[in-house]
Enzyme design. Sequence first.
Site, PDB file in Angstrom:
ATOM      1  N   ALA A 243      79.394  46.724  -1.730  1.00 38.01           N
ATOM      2  CA  ALA A 243      80.051  45.478  -3.223  1.00 38.01           C
ATOM      3  C   ALA A 243      80.177  44.800  -2.138  1.00 38.01           C
ATOM      4  CB  ALA A 243      80.649  46.081  -4.422  1.00 38.01           C
TER       5      ALA A 243
ATOM      6  N   THR B 215      70.554  47.827   4.075  1.00 34.87           N
ATOM      7  CA  THR B 215      71.320  47.782   5.656  1.00 34.87           C
ATOM      8  C   THR B 215      70.327  47.031   6.304  1.00 34.87           C
ATOM      9  OG1 THR B 215      72.488  48.507   3.536  1.00 34.87           O
ATOM     10  CG2 THR B 215      73.013  48.489   6.629  1.00 34.87           C
TER      11      THR B 215
ATOM     12  N   HIS C 111      61.035  44.156   9.970  1.00 39.97           N
ATOM     13  CA  HIS C 111      61.370  42.861   9.695  1.00 39.97           C
ATOM     14  C   HIS C 111      62.542  42.272  10.925  1.00 39.97           C
ATOM     15  CE1 HIS C 111      63.982  40.346   7.116  1.00 39.97           C
ATOM     16  NE2 HIS C 111      64.854  40.882   6.845  1.00 39.97           N
TER      17      HIS C 111
HETATM   18  C1  LMR Z   1      67.662  38.410   5.855  1.00 42.49           C
HETATM   19  O1  LMR Z   1      66.431  38.452   6.180  1.00 42.49           O
HETATM   20  O2  LMR Z   1      68.352  37.068   4.950  1.00 42.49           O
HETATM   21  C2  LMR Z   1      68.408  40.003   6.000  1.00 42.49           C
HETATM   22  O3  LMR Z   1      67.593  40.676   6.925  1.00 42.49           O
HETATM   23  C3  LMR Z   1      70.215  39.196   6.431  1.00 42.49           C
HETATM   24  C4  LMR Z   1      69.657  38.692   8.459  1.00 42.49           C
HETATM   25  O4  LMR Z   1      70.916  39.231   8.652  1.00 42.49           O
HETATM   26  O5  LMR Z   1      68.690  37.962   8.325  1.00 42.49           O
END
Ligand code: LMR
Length: 306
Positions: free
Chosen positions: A11, A120, A174
Amino acid sequence: MAIPDILIIGAGAVGSFSAAVMARKQLGTIYLYDIKEDLSIGRALDINQASPYLYTDTRVIGCNSFEEVPGADVVVITAGHARHAGMTRLDLLNKNIAVADGLGNTIMARFPRAKVLIVTNPVDVLAWFLKNRWPDMNVFGLGCSLDTMRFRYFIAEEVGGSVDCARGMVIGTHNDDMIPLVNHATVGGVPMRHLLSEDAIEKIVSRTRSAGTTITQKLKEHSGYYAAAHVVTQIVESIVFNRLGTFPLSVYCRGEYGYDNICLALPSVVGSDGIKRVLEIDLDDREHIALNVCASAMTEITRSIQ
Ligand code: LMR
């Protein structure tokens, strides 16, 4: 149709804002859990008290224990540590793997049929970790879905048009290796390459890659969450209403694009059973090389975990 049960684990900013956006869209009954006593209960009270303005009767139920969650069609994991300014997402690996490890057994014991979306970071590694350790878990990661939103936003800004008309996708992982697919991006159906100079496209690519870091540098003690909450909601909506939306989710590869036993963010059709199909799109040589870079880095990281 039965009202879907959605469990959000964590949360914090992403989890509670996702609950608020999902409530607004009336996606189902939303259970919000946090390990920190009463945090989710306070968040749920706050969100529910906004409902007269959101014009929704959807309820968010804050929970201090998983025993309070009768079932879950979808589980969204946002629990774990967020990066601060100066950190990479990979710096969170050890701490957040421990969090994912702690949640895996509970999810399999209590919600074995749920579609599990992990948000996460480092998201591609954690998606792989969960699938590798619990092969029956129907799990996938947010992958490059947030980067894709950013890519579309920056294209729209550069062209000076509506973001609705800006289409495109980011795949890979990512992190800084992500691959914005510039050859496939369009504005109102017109290839982006016909509308923008090479310099303008380079600027979009670089802004997309650094967007998360730029936000974290400004916020200092945590990372961004508004955009993340919206894309998480879109994916959950695609699952609960079987919309079959396409997102670059982090999927466990079994031969897709020639890769095995790693998770990569690849264009995936998602519906009520989870990932229905991974779309194989034509990549040019540069994109292939870039995807190999993502895959090699993932292989190396996963080996260090085994
Ligand atoms: C994002 O890209 O906003 C997320 O992955 C959080 C981060 O740590 O950048």
